[in-house]
Motif scaffolding. Structure first.
Motif, PDB file in Angstrom:
ATOM      1  N   CYS A 202       0.806  -1.295  -0.070  1.00 17.29           N
ATOM      2  CA  CYS A 202      -0.187   0.029   0.074  1.00 17.29           C
ATOM      3  C   CYS A 202       0.673   1.149   0.191  1.00 17.29           C
ATOM      4  CB  CYS A 202      -0.857   0.112   1.171  1.00 17.29           C
ATOM      5  SG  CYS A 202      -2.056  -1.516   1.262  1.00 17.29           S
ATOM      6  N   ARG A 203       0.165   2.363  -0.216  1.00 14.36           N
ATOM      7  CA  ARG A 203       1.068   3.569  -0.449  1.00 14.36           C
ATOM      8  C   ARG A 203       1.574   4.259   0.902  1.00 14.36           C
ATOM      9  NH1 ARG A 203      -3.092   6.993  -3.789  1.00 14.36           N
ATOM     10  NH2 ARG A 203      -3.067   5.562  -5.656  1.00 14.36           N
ATOM     11  N   ASP A 204       1.156   3.442   1.988  1.00 18.79           N
ATOM     12  CA  ASP A 204       1.693   3.818   3.201  1.00 18.79           C
ATOM     13  C   ASP A 204       2.762   3.074   3.710  1.00 18.79           C
ATOM     14  OD1 ASP A 204       0.418   1.800   4.153  1.00 18.79           O
ATOM     15  OD2 ASP A 204      -0.735   2.651   5.799  1.00 18.79           O
ATOM     16  N   GLY A 205       3.318   1.903   2.855  1.00 25.70           N
ATOM     17  CA  GLY A 205       4.287   1.101   2.934  1.00 25.70           C
ATOM     18  C   GLY A 205       3.785  -0.215   3.574  1.00 25.70           C
ATOM     19  N   SER A 206       2.606  -0.318   4.237  1.00 22.71           N
ATOM     20  CA  SER A 206       2.108  -1.299   4.841  1.00 22.71           C
ATOM     21  C   SER A 206       1.622  -2.414   3.549  1.00 22.71           C
ATOM     22  CB  SER A 206       0.606  -1.260   5.442  1.00 22.71           C
ATOM     23  OG  SER A 206      -0.329  -0.844   4.553  1.00 22.71           O
ATOM     24  N   ILE A 207       1.532  -3.739   4.141  1.00 24.73           N
ATOM     25  CA  ILE A 207       1.259  -4.685   3.137  1.00 24.73           C
ATOM     26  C   ILE A 207      -0.341  -5.571   3.372  1.00 24.73           C
ATOM     27  CG2 ILE A 207       1.849  -7.034   2.341  1.00 24.73           C
ATOM     28  CD1 ILE A 207       4.854  -6.077   3.013  1.00 24.73           C
ATOM     29  N   TYR A 208      -1.051  -5.500   2.455  1.00 24.44           N
ATOM     30  CA  TYR A 208      -2.213  -6.462   2.547  1.00 24.44           C
ATOM     31  C   TYR A 208      -2.306  -7.685   1.935  1.00 24.44           C
ATOM     32  CZ  TYR A 208      -7.175  -7.381   1.780  1.00 24.44           C
ATOM     33  OH  TYR A 208      -8.453  -7.795   1.693  1.00 24.44           O
ATOM     34  N   THR A 209      -2.816  -8.567   2.477  1.00 21.75           N
ATOM     35  CA  THR A 209      -2.801 -10.087   2.322  1.00 21.75           C
ATOM     36  C   THR A 209      -4.320 -10.329   1.882  1.00 21.75           C
ATOM     37  OG1 THR A 209      -0.767 -10.313   3.622  1.00 21.75           O
ATOM     38  CG2 THR A 209      -2.188 -12.333   2.798  1.00 21.75           C
ATOM     39  N   GLY A 210      -4.539 -10.895   0.859  1.00 23.15           N
ATOM     40  CA  GLY A 210      -6.005 -11.453   0.575  1.00 23.15           C
ATOM     41  C   GLY A 210      -5.766 -12.610  -0.335  1.00 23.15           C
ATOM     42  N   ILE A 211      -7.111 -13.144  -0.734  1.00 24.67           N
ATOM     43  CA  ILE A 211      -7.447 -14.342  -1.502  1.00 24.67           C
ATOM     44  C   ILE A 211      -8.445 -13.818  -2.670  1.00 24.67           C
ATOM     45  CG2 ILE A 211      -6.674 -15.952   0.311  1.00 24.67           C
ATOM     46  CD1 ILE A 211      -9.680 -17.021  -0.269  1.00 24.67           C
ATOM     47  N   ALA A 212      -8.167 -14.527  -3.887  1.00 27.98           N
ATOM     48  CA  ALA A 212      -9.102 -14.500  -4.763  1.00 27.98           C
ATOM     49  C   ALA A 212      -8.918 -15.413  -6.051  1.00 27.98           C
ATOM     50  CB  ALA A 212      -8.632 -12.913  -5.417  1.00 27.98           C
ATOM     51  N   ARG A 213      -9.730 -15.510  -6.737  1.00 28.60           N
ATOM     52  CA  ARG A 213      -9.805 -16.429  -7.948  1.00 28.60           C
ATOM     53  C   ARG A 213      -8.937 -15.459  -9.016  1.00 28.60           C
ATOM     54  NH1 ARG A 213     -13.867 -21.025  -9.292  1.00 28.60           N
ATOM     55  NH2 ARG A 213     -13.422 -22.230  -7.334  1.00 28.60           N
ATOM     56  N   ASP A 214      -9.263 -14.548  -9.343  1.00 34.61           N
ATOM     57  CA  ASP A 214      -8.802 -13.662 -10.321  1.00 34.61           C
ATOM     58  C   ASP A 214      -8.195 -12.257  -9.730  1.00 34.61           C
ATOM     59  OD1 ASP A 214      -8.594 -11.808 -12.385  1.00 34.61           O
ATOM     60  OD2 ASP A 214     -10.373 -12.075 -13.189  1.00 34.61           O
ATOM     61  N   VAL A 215      -6.897 -12.475  -9.631  1.00 35.48           N
ATOM     62  CA  VAL A 215      -5.902 -11.477  -8.763  1.00 35.48           C
ATOM     63  C   VAL A 215      -5.973 -10.123  -9.500  1.00 35.48           C
ATOM     64  CG1 VAL A 215      -3.715 -11.193  -7.929  1.00 35.48           C
ATOM     65  CG2 VAL A 215      -4.693 -13.111  -7.796  1.00 35.48           C
ATOM     66  N   GLU A 216      -5.981  -9.956 -10.908  1.00 36.49           N
ATOM     67  CA  GLU A 216      -6.040  -8.902 -11.622  1.00 36.49           C
ATOM     68  C   GLU A 216      -7.483  -8.158 -11.440  1.00 36.49           C
ATOM     69  OE1 GLU A 216      -5.040  -9.051 -15.834  1.00 36.49           O
ATOM     70  OE2 GLU A 216      -3.429 -10.409 -15.407  1.00 36.49           O
ATOM     71  N   ALA A 217      -8.351  -8.732 -11.303  1.00 32.05           N
ATOM     72  CA  ALA A 217      -9.646  -7.990 -11.203  1.00 32.05           C
ATOM     73  C   ALA A 217      -9.728  -7.693  -9.926  1.00 32.05           C
ATOM     74  CB  ALA A 217     -10.740  -8.891 -11.466  1.00 32.05           C
ATOM     75  N   ARG A 218      -9.357  -8.370  -8.893  1.00 28.33           N
ATOM     76  CA  ARG A 218      -9.391  -8.050  -7.572  1.00 28.33           C
ATOM     77  C   ARG A 218      -8.462  -6.956  -7.156  1.00 28.33           C
ATOM     78  NH1 ARG A 218     -12.590  -7.303  -3.421  1.00 28.33           N
ATOM     79  NH2 ARG A 218     -11.641  -7.990  -1.508  1.00 28.33           N
ATOM     80  N   TYR A 219      -7.402  -6.947  -7.890  1.00 27.87           N
ATOM     81  CA  TYR A 219      -6.336  -5.664  -7.601  1.00 27.87           C
ATOM     82  C   TYR A 219      -7.030  -4.221  -8.154  1.00 27.87           C
ATOM     83  CZ  TYR A 219      -2.299  -2.826  -7.575  1.00 27.87           C
ATOM     84  OH  TYR A 219      -1.484  -1.566  -7.517  1.00 27.87           O
ATOM     85  N   ALA A 220      -7.492  -4.571  -9.216  1.00 29.50           N
ATOM     86  CA  ALA A 220      -8.290  -3.587  -9.908  1.00 29.50           C
ATOM     87  C   ALA A 220      -9.334  -2.961  -8.801  1.00 29.50           C
ATOM     88  CB  ALA A 220      -9.001  -3.653 -11.369  1.00 29.50           C
ATOM     89  N   ALA A 221     -10.170  -3.823  -8.277  1.00 25.14           N
ATOM     90  CA  ALA A 221     -11.210  -3.454  -7.488  1.00 25.14           C
ATOM     91  C   ALA A 221     -10.500  -2.709  -6.289  1.00 25.14           C
ATOM     92  CB  ALA A 221     -11.727  -4.528  -6.656  1.00 25.14           C
ATOM     93  N   HIS A 222      -9.394  -3.222  -5.843  1.00 24.13           N
ATOM     94  CA  HIS A 222      -8.684  -2.472  -4.496  1.00 24.13           C
ATOM     95  C   HIS A 222      -8.135  -0.968  -5.104  1.00 24.13           C
ATOM     96  CE1 HIS A 222      -8.449  -5.549  -1.633  1.00 24.13           C
ATOM     97  NE2 HIS A 222      -7.966  -6.490  -2.608  1.00 24.13           N
ATOM     98  N   ALA A 223      -7.734  -0.945  -6.177  1.00 28.08           N
ATOM     99  CA  ALA A 223      -6.984   0.164  -6.870  1.00 28.08           C
ATOM    100  C   ALA A 223      -8.327   1.316  -7.103  1.00 28.08           C
ATOM    101  CB  ALA A 223      -6.455  -0.082  -8.157  1.00 28.08           C
ATOM    102  N   ASN A 224      -9.352   0.835  -7.362  1.00 25.67           N
ATOM    103  CA  ASN A 224     -10.502   1.742  -7.674  1.00 25.67           C
ATOM    104  C   ASN A 224     -11.371   2.090  -6.287  1.00 25.67           C
ATOM    105  OD1 ASN A 224     -10.280   2.007 -10.453  1.00 25.67           O
ATOM    106  ND2 ASN A 224     -11.209  -0.061 -10.737  1.00 25.67           N
TER     107      ASN A 224
END
Length: 84
Positions: free
Chosen positions: A10-32
């Motif tokens: 994350c922009r503050d230097g922290s690290i988020y951990t998650g699970i997903a079937r489609d990582v690209e789509a999930r990352y896009a959701a986080h970014a949006n």
């Protein structure tokens, strides 16, 4: 279809951990701002790592294990993984 455990820096230097079937789509959701509450207040900078698992159960167990690690341990894990 595989399940994935992923690490996001994350922009503050922290690290988020998650699970997903489609990582690209999930990352896009986080970014949006549509992902987890954590990444809504700490927008993602980049995807650090992604690990494949055969089923949701094993991905959830690994997510829990990784969440117990310190940020420096998570970074070391990401450094020794295949490129995200």
């Amino acid at each position: 279809m595989s399940w994935f455990v992923y690490l996001i820096e994350c922009r503050d230097g922290s690290i988020y951990t998650g699970i997903a079937r489609d990582v690209e789509a999930r990352y896009a959701a986080h970014a949006n701002g549509k992902g987890a509450r954590y990444t809504r207040s700490r927008p993602p900078r980049r995807l650090l790592a992604c690990f494949a698992f055969p089923d949701r159960s094993s991905a959830l167990r690994e997510e829990w294990r990784i969440k117990q690690l310190s940020a420096s341990q998570k970074r070391a894990l990401a450094e020794h993984s295949e490129p995200a």
